[in-house]
Design an enzyme around this catalytic site. Sequence first.
Site, PDB file in Angstrom:
ATOM      1  N   ARG A 144       1.099  -1.268   0.002  1.00  0.00           N
ATOM      2  CA  ARG A 144      -0.458  -0.174   0.277  1.00  0.00           C
ATOM      3  C   ARG A 144       1.145   0.773  -0.328  1.00  0.00           C
ATOM      4  NH1 ARG A 144      -5.391  -1.402   2.804  1.00  0.00           N
ATOM      5  NH2 ARG A 144      -5.619  -3.315   2.400  1.00  0.00           N
ATOM      6  N   GLU A 146       1.145   4.266   1.358  1.00  0.00           N
ATOM      7  CA  GLU A 146       0.776   4.501   2.609  1.00  0.00           C
ATOM      8  C   GLU A 146       1.736   5.769   2.939  1.00  0.00           C
ATOM      9  OE1 GLU A 146      -1.781   4.257   4.276  1.00  0.00           O
ATOM     10  OE2 GLU A 146      -2.796   1.904   4.230  1.00  0.00           O
ATOM     11  N   ARG A 152       1.926   2.441  12.628  1.00  0.00           N
ATOM     12  CA  ARG A 152       0.712   0.859  12.195  1.00  0.00           C
ATOM     13  C   ARG A 152       1.017   0.991  11.434  1.00  0.00           C
ATOM     14  NH1 ARG A 152      -5.156   2.136  15.010  1.00  0.00           N
ATOM     15  NH2 ARG A 152      -3.979   2.585  16.584  1.00  0.00           N
ATOM     16  N   HIS A 153       1.188   1.385  10.291  1.00  0.00           N
ATOM     17  CA  HIS A 153       1.483   1.378   8.677  1.00  0.00           C
ATOM     18  C   HIS A 153       2.165   1.467   7.836  1.00  0.00           C
ATOM     19  CE1 HIS A 153      -2.453   3.708   9.344  1.00  0.00           C
ATOM     20  NE2 HIS A 153      -2.882   3.013   7.790  1.00  0.00           N
ATOM     21  N   GLU A 289      -7.202  -2.119  14.831  1.00  0.00           N
ATOM     22  CA  GLU A 289      -7.318  -2.559  13.770  1.00  0.00           C
ATOM     23  C   GLU A 289      -6.815  -3.916  13.394  1.00  0.00           C
ATOM     24  OE1 GLU A 289      -9.345  -0.702  10.183  1.00  0.00           O
ATOM     25  OE2 GLU A 289      -8.528  -2.712   9.562  1.00  0.00           O
ATOM     26  N   SER A 292     -10.336  -7.215   8.852  1.00  0.00           N
ATOM     27  CA  SER A 292     -11.426  -6.580   9.058  1.00  0.00           C
ATOM     28  C   SER A 292     -11.976  -7.616   7.858  1.00  0.00           C
ATOM     29  CB  SER A 292     -11.078  -5.164   8.420  1.00  0.00           C
ATOM     30  OG  SER A 292     -11.228  -5.268   6.753  1.00  0.00           O
ATOM     31  N   ARG A 340       0.795  -5.911  12.382  1.00  0.00           N
ATOM     32  CA  ARG A 340      -0.007  -5.290  13.697  1.00  0.00           C
ATOM     33  C   ARG A 340      -0.081  -6.421  14.821  1.00  0.00           C
ATOM     34  NH1 ARG A 340      -4.668  -1.412  10.724  1.00  0.00           N
ATOM     35  NH2 ARG A 340      -2.761  -0.301   9.993  1.00  0.00           N
TER      36      ARG A 340
HETATM   37  P1  AMO Z   1      -7.855  -3.636   5.385  1.00  0.00           P
HETATM   38  O1  AMO Z   1      -8.043  -2.417   4.036  1.00  0.00           O
HETATM   39  O2  AMO Z   1      -8.836  -3.530   6.125  1.00  0.00           O
HETATM   40  O3  AMO Z   1      -8.760  -4.823   4.672  1.00  0.00           O
HETATM   41  O4  AMO Z   1      -6.944  -4.332   5.874  1.00  0.00           O
HETATM   42  C1  AMO Z   1      -6.589  -5.893   5.946  1.00  0.00           C
HETATM   43  C2  AMO Z   1      -5.970  -5.519   7.118  1.00  0.00           C
HETATM   44  O5  AMO Z   1      -4.326  -5.206   6.799  1.00  0.00           O
HETATM   45  C3  AMO Z   1      -3.791  -4.663   7.556  1.00  0.00           C
HETATM   46  N1  AMO Z   1      -2.894  -3.738   6.962  1.00  0.00           N
HETATM   47  C4  AMO Z   1      -2.147  -2.777   7.502  1.00  0.00           C
HETATM   48  N2  AMO Z   1      -0.973  -3.199   7.905  1.00  0.00           N
HETATM   49  C5  AMO Z   1       0.014  -2.767   7.976  1.00  0.00           C
HETATM   50  N3  AMO Z   1       0.729  -1.408   7.682  1.00  0.00           N
HETATM   51  C6  AMO Z   1      -0.813  -1.276   5.784  1.00  0.00           C
HETATM   52  N4  AMO Z   1      -0.569  -0.433   5.011  1.00  0.00           N
HETATM   53  C7  AMO Z   1      -1.912  -1.804   5.979  1.00  0.00           C
HETATM   54  N5  AMO Z   1      -2.713  -2.405   5.762  1.00  0.00           N
HETATM   55  C8  AMO Z   1      -4.272  -2.651   5.754  1.00  0.00           C
HETATM   56  C9  AMO Z   1      -3.963  -4.274   8.655  1.00  0.00           C
HETATM   57  C10 AMO Z   1      -5.903  -4.487   7.888  1.00  0.00           C
HETATM   58  O6  AMO Z   1      -6.612  -4.371   9.148  1.00  0.00           O
HETATM   59  N6  AMO Z   1      -9.528  -7.063   1.110  1.00  0.00           N
HETATM   60  C11 AMO Z   1      -9.818  -6.186   2.677  1.00  0.00           C
HETATM   61  C12 AMO Z   1     -10.205  -8.001   3.983  1.00  0.00           C
HETATM   62  C13 AMO Z   1     -10.859  -8.515   3.239  1.00  0.00           C
HETATM   63  O7  AMO Z   1     -12.482  -8.001   3.457  1.00  0.00           O
HETATM   64  O8  AMO Z   1     -11.045  -9.547   3.594  1.00  0.00           O
HETATM   65  C14 AMO Z   1      -8.594  -5.675   3.051  1.00  0.00           C
HETATM   66  O9  AMO Z   1      -7.818  -5.289   2.812  1.00  0.00           O
HETATM   67  O10 AMO Z   1      -4.316  -5.252  10.255  1.00  0.00           O
END
Ligand code: AMO
Length: 366
Positions: A144, A146, A152-153, A289, A292, A340
């Site tokens: 991502r 970000e 946490r990202h 979180e 999800s 996380r």
């Molecule tokens: P979502 O975007 O909420 O859902 O991502 C799911 C989980 O991935 C983790 N996460 C991250 N961890 C670290 N750095 C990041 N940049 C980052 N982005 C996300 C989080 C988050 O809860 N396709 C849906 C899931 C689904 O519906 O099955 C999805 O990607 O812990």
Amino acid sequence: MVEVEGTVQRSEKAQRGVELLPSRVTVISRAEVPLPLGVIDKVGAELDTRFNHRVIDLRKPSVRAIFELRSALLAGFRSAFLSRDFIEIETPKLLREGAEGGATLFPVDYFETRAYLAQSPQLYKQMLMSAGFERVFEIAPAWRAEPSDTVRHLTEFTSLDLEVAYPEGADGLRTILEEVLVDALRSTHQELAARKNPLASNIPDVRTPFPRIPFARAEEWLGRPGAEQDFGSEDEKAIGARVQNDFGVPFYYLIDYPTAVKSHTFYAQRQDGNPRATWYCDLDFRGWEIASGGLREHRIDRLRENFVAAGLDPERFGGYLEAFRYGMPPHGGFGFGVDRLITLLAGLSNIREARLFPRDRYRLDP
Ligand code: AMO
């Protein structure tokens, strides 16, 4: 690096209970001096310095302990899924379209066209439901873009995904995830205890079911009933503290996300009797979180409507939509952020420490 020959003997004073009395020492590989980072640092070095010299940093037993935890946890998840009849899948990471919104897509020059790094295996895990793979999981990198510099990202993280056909409603899905998680935590604890890893005592012994907190109730706790705004990190922290206080547990679900909050999540099923709410939820741990997911929209007409509502052109998702044209069972699943969970279990202050060689906006090396 040295090779030492000698006699091993018990010692009360030595940290591991034994010491080596050397009779011969041979240098195998010389190290430059001074080292950029102390191997036994009493005072913690800055994170950036540690990551600039990560190989030296990883030599510290306390840092290595994190990666033993990571390895045990991933093994625990795998065996929890396999024992429940899931199969492990690997899906493409070079994609024509993303599923989680354009803002965080990483473009890649792909011969005469443009591709993107996968933000999630979302589209493929769903497509496999139509192929008759009724229980799948994947543990793989996700990317991502970000821009924000938070604890946490990451730009590269490990996404643990599961997808199930014919779930027993949204709550049946939540039951699967929480039971898999509890099994994985138990086996992680056992493995770390056997290795005398000090992080063993950090692994919580939790019971299912986790509390299910409706989104609307959490909004009331935050003093903004009916606002239908997504929770920020401070909101999540406050909700976590409230759950810990009221229920005495660290894991909980936030359920029934409003459609307004999930408007870009085209694959999230809206509740039939209440289109303002979806069958989507988050799993949180101590105010973060960590996962999800929920029930997906498996009816192609509704899915097309969701694409339009999200401002997306369904034609760009041809391969995905085809899976819905020839029979798609009701299904659902979750995406879970492994890094996380490890950050919180290991008591780290920054998610970067949960990865061997972390990637963020400013770091591509080493
Ligand atoms: P979502 O975007 O909420 O859902 O991502 C799911 C989980 O991935 C983790 N996460 C991250 N961890 C670290 N750095 C990041 N940049 C980052 N982005 C996300 C989080 C988050 O809860 N396709 C849906 C899931 C689904 O519906 O099955 C999805 O990607 O812990």
